[in-house]
Write an enzyme that holds these catalytic residues in place. Structure first.
Site, PDB file in Angstrom:
ATOM      1  CB  CYS A  84      -0.936   0.004   1.197  1.00 26.44           C
ATOM      2  SG  CYS A  84      -1.678  -1.597   1.516  1.00 26.44           S
ATOM      3  CG  HIS A 334      -6.133   2.150   0.762  1.00 23.03           C
ATOM      4  ND1 HIS A 334      -5.004   2.725   0.199  1.00 23.03           N
ATOM      5  CD2 HIS A 334      -5.688   1.089   1.494  1.00 23.03           C
ATOM      6  CE1 HIS A 334      -3.943   2.016   0.563  1.00 23.03           C
ATOM      7  NE2 HIS A 334      -4.321   1.025   1.335  1.00 23.03           N
TER       8      HIS A 334
END
Ligand SMILES: [Zn+2]
Lengths: 388, 128
Positions: A84, A334
Site C-alpha cells: 500500500c 484506498h
C-alpha cells in the site's frame, strides 16, 4: 541539489469504477496532472508508478510502460511495488531522480483496480502483503493483522473501540466536501460501534473501503519552474523510508510501527523540520488504529496518547493539527497503488489553498504525507513546504 | 487440484510440529526465527541452530476473523493469534475454545491442523 516542486497533480474520483481499466483511470489522473502543471509532455523524462495487485486484479504486469503510453509519454517507466506504500516509494524515486540532476521533469503516480474482483478476492489480494507461509496460511487478512495490532495497543496503552470510532467519524466528516472521496456520508460514533465486526475489535467502519482510482503528480526543478513561469509554490523538502520484519510475529512490538518512526526521522532530518513545525498531515489510516500508529510515529503524540487525539478534537479540522482533511483512506478510499500520490496531491492542495478543506489550515506552510505498506513493514514519509 | 511442490523447510517444520518435535532457529545471540532462515536479520549471524520449541506459549494478541479470504471461507469465524514462545513467536489458528473466551496471556500448545475450507495444513493452538 534542488528540492522538487510539485507543478501539478491529478486524482480521479476514488470509488467503484468496475468498468474502467487501470490504464483508463491512470490516463485521467496523469493527463490532469500534466495539464495542471502546464508542462510540455515532451519535457517529461521519467515515470515512476505505484501499483500493488495488477497481476491479480487485471492480469496485467509490467505496468510501467503501459501507463507511460496511457498518458502519451515515451520515457523510461518503472513500476514500484511496496504494497500500500507503492506510490510513496515511487515518489522517493522521483525525488531522487530530480535531486541528483538526472531529470528536470518527472511524472509520479499510481493506480489500482480492486472492485472488479469482488470483496473476497480483494481481501485475498490484500492479504498477500503479509507473510504467505507464516501469516496468510494462518488465516491472516489485512483487517485481521490490524486487529491484532489494535488489541495489542489496547492491552499495552489503553483505548477503546469508541476512541477508534471518533477517528472514523472525523475522517467521514472531513470527506463531506471532497468530490474525489469514495464515501461522502456523515456517521456517528454509534453508527461505527454498531457496524458489523470484520476482525474484532475492528468493525466495518474501522476499515477503509475497497477502491478503484488513480493519482499522479508532475515534479520539476526549481529552475525549470522559474524558467517556464510555472505556478509551483510547494516543494518536497524531505523524504524518508523505513522497513521492518514482514511478519508481525517477528517484531518486538505489535503496538508500534518502527518503520514509520524511521521514515519520519529521516524525512524530518532531510527537510530540517520537526513534528512541531507541521501544520497538516495526511496519514495512512487504512484502519482507524493505523491513524493512531501514524500520528505517534510522526512524533505528534507520545506512545499511547494518539488514541485520544480525534476524540479530544485535536486532529479534527478545527483542531490544532488537522489529520486527514481529505477524509483519509477511511472515507476518501484506498486504491492501494495510488494512495501515496493522492496524499501528496492533497497536502500540496491544502498548502496552496486549492483544496476544499484548505480553510482548516489558512496559514499552513508545512505538511506531511505518511504512506504505509502492509502492516507497516514499508513506510514512506514526505515533508512538503511552501517555498514562496 | 493440481499437486504442488512442498515448501521446503516450511513443510519440514510443520512435519516436526506434527511429530511433537517442533523447533525454531536460534542465532548465537539468542534471536529466534522460524525456518527457512539463512541469516539472523537482527545481528547478521549465519550460524543458526535448531532449538526445541517450548511445549506451550502465551497468546500475545488475537482476533476473530469474520470476513475471510476465499481459502478460509468455511473456516470463518475463526481465531487467529500470535503466540509468544519466548525467543520466537508463531502465528496460527486457535481451536478448541470459544472465540469469546480467548484472551491475551492464555497458555496454549502448538499443533498442526487442517483448514476446513481447503484441507491444507495450518498451525493450530489449543488450550493447555
Ligand atoms: Zn541474531
Amino acid at each position: 541539489m534542488s528540492d522538487p516542486r510539485i507543478a501539478g497533480a491529478g486524482v480521479t474520483h476514488f470509488g467503484e469504477h468496475p468498468e474502467r481499466t487501470g490504464r483508463d483511470l491512470f490516463a485521467e489522473a496523469g493527463l490532469e496532472a500534466l495539464s495542471a502543471a502546464g508542462i510540455d509532455p515532451e519535457d517529461a523524462e521519467a515515470l515512476y508508478y505505484g501499483n500493488f495487485m495488477g497481476e491479480l486484479a487485471e492480469h496485467q504486469g509490467h505496468q510501467g510502460p503501459l501507463m507511460a503510453e496511457a498518458i502519451g509519454l515515451d520515457v523510461p517507466a518503472t513500476r514500484v511495488e511496496a504494497a500500500c506504500a507503492s506510490a510513496g516509494a515511487a515518489i522517493r524515486e522521483a525525488v531522487k531522480t530530480i535531486r541528483n540532476g538526472e531529470a528536470e521533469v518527472v511524472v509520479v503516480g499510481g493506480a489500482e483496480r480492486m472492485t472488479n474482483i469482488g470483496t473476497a478476492a480483494a481481501t485475498d489480494a490484500l492479504a498477500i502483503a503479509a507473510d504467505d507461509l507464516y501469516e496468510v496460511r494462518a488465516g491472516m487478512t489485512f483487517p485481521g493483522a490490524y486487529a491484532l495490532m489494535a488489541r495489542s495497543y489496547f492491552a499495552q496503552y489503553g483505548g477503546s473501540r469508541e476512541d477508534l470510532a471518533h477517528i472514523a467519524v472525523k475522517n467521514h466528516e472531513h470527506a463531506l466536501v471532497n468530490e474525489h472521496a469514495q464515501i461522502q456520508k456523515e456517521i456517528t460514533v454509534e453508527d461505527a460501534l454498531e457496524a458489523p465486526t470484520i476482525a474484532d475489535p475492528l468493525g466495518l467502519y474501522d476499515s477503509c473501503p475497497i477502491t478503484d482510482g488513480a493519482a499522479a503528480a508532475v515534479l520539476t526543478t526549481e529552475a525549470y519552474a522559474a524558467e517556464h513561469d510555472l505556478d509551483a509554490p510547494v516543494a518536497i523538502t524531505g523524504t524518508g523510508q523505513g522497513g521492518d520484519n514482514l511478519a508481525l510475529q517477528d517484531r518486538p512490538h505489535l503496538a508500534q510501527t518502527p518503520a514509520a518512526d524511521k521514515a519520519a526521522e529521516e524525512a524530518y532530518d532531510d527537510a530540517g523540520v520537526g513534528p512541531d513545525d507541521v501544520d497538516v498531515a495526511e496519514v495512512h489510516d487504512c484502519f482507524t488504529i493505523a491513524e493512531v500508529f501514524a500520528i505517534e510515529s510522526l512524533g505528534f503524540y507520545e506512545r499511547g496518547e494518539g488514541i485520544a487525539a480525534a476524540r479530544d478534537g485535536e486532529t479534527t479540522r478545527d483542531g490544532d493539527l488537522p489529520v486527514n482533511l481529505s477524509g483519509g483512506l477511511k472515507a476518501k478510499g484506498h486504491p492501494v497503488g495510488a494512495t501515496g500520490v493522492a496524499q501528496l496531491a492533497t497536502v500540496a492542495w491544502l498548502l496552496d489553498g486549492s483544496h476544499p478543506r484548505a480553510d482548516a489550515v489558512p496559514d499552513g506552510t508545512v505538511g506531511v504525507a505518511h504512506n504505509a505498506g502492509g502492516t507497516v513493514a514499508s513506510t514512506t514519509v514526505h515533508v512538503m513546504e511552501v517555498q514562496e | 487440484m493440481t499437486e504442488s511442490a512442498r515448501d521446503g523447510e516450511y513443510d519440514e517444520w510443520l512435519d516436526s510440529i506434527e511429530s511433537g518435535e517442533g523447533y525454531y532457529l536460534e542465532c548465537p545471540n539468542g534471536h529466534g526465527w522460524l525456518p527457512p532462515r539463512q541469516v539472523c536479520p537482527r545481528c547478521h549471524e549465519r550460524d543458526l541452530s535448531r532449538v526445541d520449541l517450548p511445549d506451550s506459549g502465551e497468546i500475545a494478541s488475537h482476533t476473530t476473523i469474520t470476513v475471510p479470504t476465499p481459502q478460509f471461507e468455511d473456516d470463518a469465524p475463526y481465531v487467529t493469534a500470535i503466540v509468544d514462545f519466548g525467543p520466537v513467536s508463531v502465528t496460527g489458528l486457535v481451536r478448541d475454545v470459544d472465540p469469546d473466551e480467548v484472551a491475551i496471556d492464555d497458555v496454549v500448545g502448538l499443533d498442526v491442523g487442517e483448514r476446513v475450507t481447503t484441507g491444507e495444513r495450518a498451525v493450530v493452538f489449543r488450550p493447555r
